[in-house]
Scaffold this motif. Structure first.
Motif, short mmCIF file in Angstrom:
data_model
loop_
_atom_site.label_atom_id
_atom_site.label_comp_id
_atom_site.label_asym_id
_atom_site.label_seq_id
_atom_site.Cartn_x
_atom_site.Cartn_y
_atom_site.Cartn_z
N SER A 84 0.99 -1.77 -0.46
CA SER A 84 -0.34 -0.08 0.30
C SER A 84 0.88 1.07 0.03
CB SER A 84 -1.55 0.20 1.01
OG SER A 84 -1.35 -1.20 1.10
N GLY A 85 0.44 2.22 -0.21
CA GLY A 85 1.41 3.61 -0.75
C GLY A 85 1.27 4.21 -2.13
N GLU A 86 1.90 5.36 -2.31
CA GLU A 86 1.92 6.33 -3.30
C GLU A 86 2.38 5.90 -4.44
OE1 GLU A 86 1.85 11.36 -3.59
OE2 GLU A 86 1.64 10.34 -2.12
N ILE A 87 2.62 6.10 -5.40
CA ILE A 87 3.37 6.28 -6.65
C ILE A 87 4.32 7.27 -7.45
CG2 ILE A 87 3.40 6.15 -9.63
CD1 ILE A 87 2.79 3.30 -8.31
N VAL A 88 5.19 7.56 -6.76
CA VAL A 88 5.86 8.77 -6.86
C VAL A 88 6.83 8.50 -8.33
CG1 VAL A 88 6.21 8.59 -4.75
CG2 VAL A 88 7.78 7.44 -5.63
N GLU A 89 7.07 7.32 -9.09
CA GLU A 89 7.93 7.41 -10.06
C GLU A 89 7.48 6.20 -10.76
OE1 GLU A 89 11.97 7.02 -11.85
OE2 GLU A 89 12.24 7.16 -9.73
N ILE A 90 7.13 6.12 -11.95
CA ILE A 90 6.84 5.61 -13.25
C ILE A 90 8.44 5.25 -14.16
CG2 ILE A 90 5.83 4.39 -14.95
CD1 ILE A 90 2.91 5.87 -14.27
N ALA A 91 9.12 4.23 -13.51
CA ALA A 91 10.35 3.86 -13.96
C ALA A 91 10.54 3.36 -15.64
CB ALA A 91 11.42 2.79 -13.75
N ALA A 92 9.16 3.47 -16.35
CA ALA A 92 9.49 2.51 -17.80
C ALA A 92 8.79 2.86 -18.25
CB ALA A 92 9.36 1.21 -17.62
N GLU A 93 8.22 2.70 -19.47
CA GLU A 93 7.60 3.75 -20.68
C GLU A 93 7.06 2.04 -21.74
OE1 GLU A 93 9.32 6.21 -23.54
OE2 GLU A 93 10.35 7.19 -21.92
N SER A 94 5.36 2.57 -21.88
CA SER A 94 4.90 1.67 -22.24
C SER A 94 5.08 1.85 -23.34
CB SER A 94 3.47 2.27 -22.69
OG SER A 94 2.20 1.02 -22.48
N GLY A 95 5.53 -0.01 -23.64
CA GLY A 95 5.92 -0.15 -25.25
C GLY A 95 7.44 -0.85 -24.71
N GLN A 96 8.44 -0.18 -23.58
CA GLN A 96 9.89 -0.89 -23.42
C GLN A 96 9.94 -2.03 -22.95
OE1 GLN A 96 10.77 1.61 -20.77
NE2 GLN A 96 12.93 1.07 -20.47
N PHE A 97 11.01 -2.67 -23.72
CA PHE A 97 10.92 -3.91 -23.64
C PHE A 97 11.87 -4.28 -21.93
CE2 PHE A 97 14.52 -7.72 -23.28
CZ PHE A 97 13.00 -8.68 -22.73
N VAL A 98 11.62 -4.93 -20.71
CA VAL A 98 12.88 -4.61 -19.53
C VAL A 98 12.97 -6.04 -18.93
CG1 VAL A 98 10.96 -3.11 -18.95
CG2 VAL A 98 9.96 -5.22 -18.16
N GLU A 99 14.48 -6.07 -18.13
CA GLU A 99 14.78 -7.08 -18.09
C GLU A 99 14.01 -7.31 -16.51
OE1 GLU A 99 17.23 -8.63 -19.39
OE2 GLU A 99 17.62 -7.31 -21.23
N TYR A 100 14.75 -8.82 -16.71
CA TYR A 100 14.35 -9.19 -15.15
C TYR A 100 14.90 -8.21 -13.87
CZ TYR A 100 14.60 -12.34 -10.71
OH TYR A 100 14.34 -12.84 -9.45
N GLY A 101 14.50 -7.99 -12.86
CA GLY A 101 14.64 -7.07 -12.17
C GLY A 101 14.90 -5.45 -11.92
N GLN A 102 14.31 -5.33 -13.19
CA GLN A 102 13.98 -3.85 -13.32
C GLN A 102 13.29 -2.62 -12.78
OE1 GLN A 102 14.76 -2.65 -17.85
NE2 GLN A 102 14.12 -1.05 -17.35
N PRO A 103 13.97 -2.01 -11.66
CA PRO A 103 12.40 -1.32 -11.72
C PRO A 103 11.81 -0.77 -12.68
CG PRO A 103 14.57 -0.16 -10.93
CD PRO A 103 15.01 -1.40 -11.87
N LEU A 104 10.11 -0.55 -12.60
CA LEU A 104 9.08 -0.41 -13.13
C LEU A 104 7.97 0.38 -12.47
CD1 LEU A 104 7.68 -3.88 -14.25
CD2 LEU A 104 9.00 -2.79 -14.99
N PHE A 105 8.12 0.80 -11.26
CA PHE A 105 7.64 2.02 -10.37
C PHE A 105 8.30 2.04 -8.77
CE2 PHE A 105 4.41 -0.22 -12.59
CZ PHE A 105 3.08 1.02 -13.55
N ILE A 106 8.43 3.04 -8.35
CA ILE A 106 8.51 3.68 -7.48
C ILE A 106 7.44 4.09 -6.64
CG2 ILE A 106 10.12 4.96 -5.91
CD1 ILE A 106 12.30 4.54 -7.67
N ILE A 107 7.55 3.00 -5.52
CA ILE A 107 6.05 3.69 -4.07
C ILE A 107 6.79 4.15 -3.08
CG2 ILE A 107 5.04 2.80 -3.38
CD1 ILE A 107 4.15 0.51 -5.48
N LYS A 108 5.96 5.00 -2.73
CA LYS A 108 5.68 5.86 -1.32
C LYS A 108 5.34 4.89 -0.20
CE LYS A 108 5.32 9.61 1.63
NZ LYS A 108 5.19 11.25 1.62
N PRO A 109 5.74 4.17 0.92
CA PRO A 109 5.05 3.11 1.31
C PRO A 109 4.07 3.95 2.62
CG PRO A 109 7.04 2.50 2.33
CD PRO A 109 6.96 3.42 0.92
N GLU A 110 3.18 3.52 3.13
CA GLU A 110 2.36 4.22 3.59
C GLU A 110 2.62 2.78 5.47
OE1 GLU A 110 -2.42 3.71 2.23
OE2 GLU A 110 -2.16 5.19 1.23
#
Length: 167
Positions: free
Chosen positions: A141-167
Motif C-alpha cells: 500500500s502506498g503512493e506511486i512516486v515514479e513510473i520508471a518504464a515507458e509503455s511498450g518498452q522491453f524490460v529486463e528481469y529485476g528492472q525497476p518499473l515503479f517506485i512507491i512511497k509506502p504508507e
C-alpha cells in the motif's frame, strides 16, 4: 588479489547491471557476487549484493579479504540522521523479461499514474512475453512516486518499473 577499492568498484558495477551472478578467478582468489533481487525490494543507494572472496589452494593469506569501507571512512552523524528522516521507497521490479504496458490496451487509460494511491491487490501494469500477458500488482500500500518504464518498452528481469512511497 583485489584491493578494497577494486572489490567495491566491482560490486557497485555488478549491482547496477542486470547481471544476477558474477564469478571471477585470478589464480589466487575467487570472487562470487550474487544479487538478492525480489519482485519488491527497498530502494537503496547501494544494490543488495553479496560478495565472497575465497582463497585458492595454497594462498591462505587471502582468507581475510572482505569488501569494507575505505580506511578511515566513518559515516557522519548528519548523514545517519538524514537517512532516518527520509522515508524508504519501495521498487516494484519486473519479475520476468518482457514488454511493459501501462494500460490494458492501446489508447486506454493507464492502470496507475504518479500520485495514485495503490493497495497490494491493485494491478499497476502488464508484462508481455511470447504472447503471454502477466498482470503485475503493487503488493504494497502506498503512493506511486515514479513510473520508471515507458509503455511498450522491453524490460529486463529485476528492472525497476515503479517506485512507491509506502504508507
Amino acid at each position: 588479489m583485489f584491493t578494497k577499492q577494486e572489490l567495491q568498484d566491482i560490486i557497485d558495477l555488478i549491482g547496477r547491471s542486470p547481471i544476477q551472478k558474477f564469478k571471477y578467478s585470478d589464480g589466487t582468489a575467487q570472487l562470487l557476487i550474487v544479487k538478492d533481487n525480489a519482485s519488491i525490494s527497498p530502494k537503496a543507494d547501494k544494490p543488495n549484493t553479496k560478495a565472497a572472496v575465497e582463497p585458492m589452494a595454497g594462498h591462505a593469506e587471502a582468507a581475510g579479504a572482505k569488501p569494507s569501507e575505505p580506511d578511515g571512512a566513518q559515516p557522519a552523524m548528519a548523514e545517519k540522521s538524514a537517512e532516518a528522516d527520509t522515508p524508504k521507497l519501495i521498487e516494484i521490479v519486473a519479475p520476468t523479461v518482457g514488454t511493459f504496458y501501462a494500460s490494458a490496451e492501446q489508447g486506454a487509460a493507464p492502470y496507475v499514474q504518479v500520485g495514485d494511491k495503490v493497495t497490494p491487490e491493485k494491478v499497476v501494469c502488464v508484462l508481455e512475453a511470447m504472447k503471454l500477458f502477466t498482470e503485475i500488482s503493487a503488493k504494497v500500500s502506498g503512493e506511486i512516486v515514479e513510473i520508471a518504464a515507458e509503455s511498450g518498452q522491453f524490460v529486463e528481469y529485476g528492472q525497476p518499473l515503479f517506485i512507491i512511497k509506502p504508507e
